[in-house]
Write a protein that holds these residues in place. Structure first.
Motif, PDB file in Angstrom:
ATOM      1  N   LYS A 185     -12.067  45.637  69.646  1.00 39.45           N
ATOM      2  CA  LYS A 185     -10.915  44.784  69.276  1.00 39.45           C
ATOM      3  C   LYS A 185     -10.788  44.200  68.085  1.00 39.45           C
ATOM      4  O   LYS A 185      -9.806  43.899  67.886  1.00 39.45           O
ATOM      5  CB  LYS A 185     -10.652  43.685  70.316  1.00 39.45           C
ATOM      6  N   VAL A 186     -12.487  43.466  67.443  1.00 38.55           N
ATOM      7  CA  VAL A 186     -12.158  42.553  66.822  1.00 38.55           C
ATOM      8  C   VAL A 186     -13.035  43.287  65.560  1.00 38.55           C
ATOM      9  O   VAL A 186     -11.267  42.945  64.349  1.00 38.55           O
ATOM     10  CB  VAL A 186     -13.413  41.473  67.071  1.00 38.55           C
ATOM     11  N   LEU A 187     -13.119  44.116  65.350  1.00 39.41           N
ATOM     12  CA  LEU A 187     -13.132  46.006  64.026  1.00 39.41           C
ATOM     13  C   LEU A 187     -11.829  45.453  64.223  1.00 39.41           C
ATOM     14  O   LEU A 187     -11.326  45.461  62.573  1.00 39.41           O
ATOM     15  CB  LEU A 187     -13.825  46.265  64.639  1.00 39.41           C
ATOM     16  N   GLU A 188     -10.581  45.782  64.879  1.00 38.35           N
ATOM     17  CA  GLU A 188      -9.169  46.390  64.481  1.00 38.35           C
ATOM     18  C   GLU A 188      -8.530  44.508  64.672  1.00 38.35           C
ATOM     19  O   GLU A 188      -7.598  45.408  63.490  1.00 38.35           O
ATOM     20  CB  GLU A 188      -8.830  46.907  66.432  1.00 38.35           C
ATOM     21  N   ALA A 189      -9.045  44.525  64.452  1.00 39.77           N
ATOM     22  CA  ALA A 189      -8.024  43.213  64.024  1.00 39.77           C
ATOM     23  C   ALA A 189      -8.666  42.701  62.487  1.00 39.77           C
ATOM     24  O   ALA A 189      -7.900  42.307  61.883  1.00 39.77           O
ATOM     25  CB  ALA A 189      -9.093  41.940  65.429  1.00 39.77           C
TER      26      ALA A 189
END
Length: 224
Positions: A185-189
């Motif tokens: 999730k944080v990488l996609e953000a």
């Protein structure tokens, strides 16, 4: 675009620090992450230049030094001499932030700024072009093992937008409560560096966790 994994040695067993260093050196990790705490800016004390120097002498990878301390400008040169590859200071600890960033650059290392959970991204608008790294704290700093603050994800997206608009080279680093359950999730953000402490050193097979974090296939929206 690939991402970096930075195990946080604060979560390692310091009775066997040599084994933790060897683990990071031989694993798929990219960086060493070293948290320096003074007991004033955060309510805990960790270690200082001497330990950083000992780790850096054996480290075969990037040494990411995170200064969770008051008045960090006083110590930039000494941590650079101790072997830091990059030094991150907290925006909240620097009333003259631009000057401290210049100090880090003059010391010959990469420059980073960290933001606590309550600190808005807008505080970096006037310095983002000078930075190599921005650390988004996804827990309140000072102790390991805390739960990830999911409200940080929109903040990461906002920071990624600022970096793109100002054409900054800064990498977004996330620090606090990161593990296999939320890394994608944080990488996609838009994050590019994952700091993982308890998730790595608290695991039965730390090297496997590092490999799995490194293998996550996420397309950062801000860089598409």
């Amino acid at each position: 675009m690939s991402h970096f994994v930075a195990p946080s040695l604060l979560a390692a067993d310091f009775r066997h620090l040599d084994k933790a260093i060897e683990l990071v050196n031989t694993s798929d990790a990219d960086w060493f992450h070293l948290d320096v705490m003074d007991g004033r800016f955060v309510p805990n004390i960790s270690f200082g230049q001497f330990i950083v120097e000992q780790i850096a002498e054996r480290a075969e990878k990037y040494v990411d030094v995170h200064l969770m301390i008051e008045d960090p400008g006083r110590y930039i040169e000494s941590f650079a001499r101790a072997g830091a590859s990059g030094i991150t200071v907290h925006a909240e600890a620097c009333p003259h932030l631009h000057r401290v960033i210049q100090q880090i650059r003059e010391a010959g290392v990469k420059a980073g700024v960290a933001l606590n959970p309550h600190t808005p991204v807008s505080q970096l608008e006037n310095v983002i072009e000078e930075l190599d790294v921005v650390v988004v704290m996804t827990v309140n700093p000072g102790f390991g093992g805390q739960k990830f603050i999911y409200q940080s994800i929109p903040k990461i997206r906002q920071l990624a937008d600022l970096i793109a608009v100002q054409n900054s080279r800064a990498l977004i680093e996330v620090d606090g409560g990161i593990g296999l359950q939320n890394a994608q999730k944080v990488l996609e953000a838009g994050a590019r560096v994952l700091v993982a402490g308890s998730a790595v050193f608290g695991a039965d097979d730390p090297a496997d966790v590092i490999t799995r974090l490194k293998a996550i296939d996420a397309n950062p929206l801000a860089y598409v």
